[in-house]
Design an enzyme around this catalytic site. Sequence first.
Site, PDB file in Angstrom:
ATOM      1  CE  LYS A  99      36.588  39.153  29.746  1.00 44.51           C
ATOM      2  NZ  LYS A  99      36.348  38.748  31.102  1.00 44.51           N
ATOM      3  CD  GLU A 133      33.921  33.417  34.572  1.00 47.39           C
ATOM      4  OE1 GLU A 133      34.968  32.762  34.336  1.00 47.39           O
ATOM      5  OE2 GLU A 133      33.920  34.629  34.831  1.00 47.39           O
TER       6      GLU A 133
END
Length: 690
Positions: free
Chosen positions: A123, A180
């Site tokens: 993440k 991301e």
Amino acid sequence: MSETPLLKERVAAIRAQLHHHAQQYYVLDAPQIPDAEYDKLYQELEAIEAAHPELVTADSPTQRVIGAVLDGFTPVRHVVPMLSIRTETDTTAQGAVEFDTRVRRELKLAEDAPQVDYAAELKFDGLAINLRYEHGELVQAATRGDGETGEDVLQNIRTIKQVPRKLRGCSAAVLEVRGEVYMRRDEFDALNERQRELIAAGAKNEKTFVNPRNAAAGAVRQLDPAMAKKRPLSFFAYGLGEVQGWEVPETHSGMLDALAKMGVPVNEDRAVVQGADGLVAFHERIRELRDSLPFDIDGVVYKVNSRALQQQMGFVSREPRWAVAHKYPAQEQMTRLLGIDIQVGRTGKLTPVAKLEPVFVGGTTVSNATLHNEDETRRKDVRIGDTVIVRRAGDVIPEVVGVVMDRRPEDVGEPFDLYKRLDGKCPVCSSPIEREEGEADWRCTGGITCPAQRKQALLHFASRRMMDIEGLGDKLVDQLVDAGIVRSLPDLYKLGFANLATLERMGDKSAQNLLDGIEKSKSTTLGRFLYSLGIRHVGETTAKDLAKHFGNLDRLMDARLEELLEVNDVGPIVAESVRHFFDQPQHREVVEQLRAAGVHWPDIEGTASDAPRPLLGKTLVLTGSLPTLSRDEAKDLIEAAGGKVSGSVSKKTTYVVAGEEAGSKLDKARELGIAVLDEAGLQALLRGEG
DNA sequence: TAGCCTCGAGTTCT
DNA sequence: CTCGAGGCTA
């Protein structure tokens, strides 16, 4: 009586706070509270709303993805909304087990049904971006915004070299890649370094960034792409948005593989794992890896790998049921600065230390953090009563990152002024303090008369690589000095049962052990003895060099500056320091008394023995922890074999010996192409096997 | 003289 | 471990 009106107020207050901080965070790139704090508020709100559904409103932060569209960029409507995924806040591996249980329940799997396949990923701590490719060409890059509508930041995303302008071998009508944007830690450090230089040069509108994510967010939102270019970003893909004319692979991992083939960056630290055990193992593996990654992550993400199963599970409110983010303990926490202590070091250096309300951060409770020196403390404008952000990443020593100005109380303390705080006097011995021109540190002038320095000098003297007195630790030194039993180094050798018995918690047995330790320490080497005296600029290596060059103590004590300068690695500063030390009669006195007390060493050090010296001329660097040898043992073995042990890797390094949890030195070794050994390899070298 | 290489010193918590 | 600074070398 109902508690609802009170709850209502609390809910309103939390929403206002969340809204405010979301603005600061997403819009102004200037968060005022750490993520963990924000999450805590968010969870409190969620909990209240769950218990009292009547309090839920459409504009509650729980009902929408927070963010806002800034002026200056074209709004982009996401055809497929950009959702967030549910975050497990349980930082133990347990969160993974619960997720697996939930998934099996949702899929109505029998107890004995086979394990579910999961795609496990990192993440990333950055910001989500949707890249839109039409017929293989990048035509748009949008931020998440509120999930429905973001902003087109294509011109800034184009500055990211890794993001392909054209997909390799894919001409689908529409392919939206989600991922991301983040900033690598080294780039972040370099950026802040440049920012500091700008500020030092007088630039008014520049600031340094608190963390890589904020720097990345700032760069993405830069209206001027030339500016954005100076803030190098990176990108990893993790999902898809709208797709037309492309057959999406059947599994999530297959989809990422396909994207990678097209030239889209996909992180390699991902895996397909089976069931809860697989998730737990992944969580643990990544936790080990976390600090050595070149970028920040705040956890891992688990996704049901099969797209068919994903569809079967669907969504609950705005979150997919088939994915969950699982966080690690926060590396940043907010806490209150209770006070600033000032410590006196062995050399008299006065170090300000932040006393903090204890917080759990990075896996341990932190209540102290160094502020290094006066300038540093002032630069951060840390004042007593402030709320500060404390960071602790991996094995790194806790540090105060900055002040949460928003929370500065009315009655906050004065700006830190060390001299004023101490009234010009050492906090331990009241001698005057001084700060020399061009030096960052204030020092106590009390020297050996200062009990703090005396204690440190004793501890230094007794420590393992020096006189190695077993049983003499800091508690005992405190007692001995405070009771006035030991005033100088030679006093140690005058200790007997009689005066030890007066101390608390000192039985016959411990007293005997200590006396034995002291007795044993009398037999030493000239190098260790020199090092133990604590002469400024004379550490372990220099002490050894001096001992080897002069052979005996009297020749060294009487050596003229020019003679000292002949020694390896001794320049004017070190030579002067040695000369200065032995010019002071009280130091010579100490040396004489120690000799009189029976401290002795062979005159000529390390006479070449007949032992083979297979490592002669080789320089080794140790990193990480070895399975059986301690660092010191390894060092001694290498030196006995004629090798040198150095602290940092350079071109001159022959071998790097790496153990468990090896750090940056290992990376450096790989970079320079230096041979890396494990303990077995080292043992082989020591035996003379090339 | 600049830049590289090492050494010294200080620091936290379990 | 990291920083700063001393010393050496090109």
